[in-house]
Write an enzyme that holds these catalytic residues in place. Sequence first.
Site, mmCIF file in Angstrom:
data_model
loop_
_atom_site.group_PDB
_atom_site.id
_atom_site.type_symbol
_atom_site.label_atom_id
_atom_site.label_comp_id
_atom_site.label_asym_id
_atom_site.label_seq_id
_atom_site.Cartn_x
_atom_site.Cartn_y
_atom_site.Cartn_z
ATOM 1 C CG ASP A 37 0.928 2.155 -12.808
ATOM 2 O OD1 ASP A 37 1.539 1.503 -13.668
ATOM 3 O OD2 ASP A 37 0.312 1.634 -11.860
ATOM 4 C CG HIS A 44 13.485 7.834 -9.443
ATOM 5 N ND1 HIS A 44 13.252 8.984 -10.157
ATOM 6 C CD2 HIS A 44 14.728 7.429 -9.790
ATOM 7 C CE1 HIS A 44 14.300 9.263 -10.921
ATOM 8 N NE2 HIS A 44 15.213 8.333 -10.707
ATOM 9 C CB CYS A 77 3.872 0.486 -5.735
ATOM 10 S SG CYS A 77 2.990 -0.162 -4.300
ATOM 11 C CD GLN A 81 -1.074 0.033 2.093
ATOM 12 O OE1 GLN A 81 -2.088 0.315 1.467
ATOM 13 N NE2 GLN A 81 -0.799 0.556 3.269
ATOM 14 N NE ARG A 83 0.478 1.114 -7.500
ATOM 15 C CZ ARG A 83 0.775 2.395 -7.694
ATOM 16 N NH1 ARG A 83 0.769 2.911 -8.909
ATOM 17 N NH2 ARG A 83 1.082 3.172 -6.678
#
Length: 165
Positions: A37, A44, A77, A81, A83
């Site tokens: 988020d 990325h 994410c 762990q 999301r």
Amino acid sequence: MSSISIASIPRLRPSTLSTLLLDSPSPTSIAIIDVRDDDYIGGHIRGALNFPSQTLDATLPTLIRKLQDKETVIFHCALSQQRGPGAALKYLREKERLAKLEEQQKQKPQEEAEAEGEGENKKPAVEQRVYVLDRGFVGWQEAYGEDERLTEGYRKELWKDGYWM
């Protein structure tokens, strides 16, 4: 009730993913879904799609359509762990639900299905393998953050002290 659980979703090591991305004869058959988020800054994985976990329920139908022709789908994410695994679980359960609905539709008489315009134009579903990236983007950036073949938008200064969230 679904037999799919977070524990049943296999993990994929960053080294395995890097090999897939660099050596795959068809990298377009792979999709990487980043569900970070506000923490989706600092880089990325190249080619990853960002579907923030906070909006995943609303965007899940779009995601399923986008990924229908992908053979391998990897969710992650920051740490993979909560999301990332949770998103993979939602995705798999929704695909399972839709497959059951489709099976029920096949049970309809052929004339009824044709009258409703269903059937003939559908592509057969691709068999998919769904994974969760082990250690998430934190683990990924430790190994491949500065590798521009594999990581986009990497900002080393944001990661020098580890994960900040």
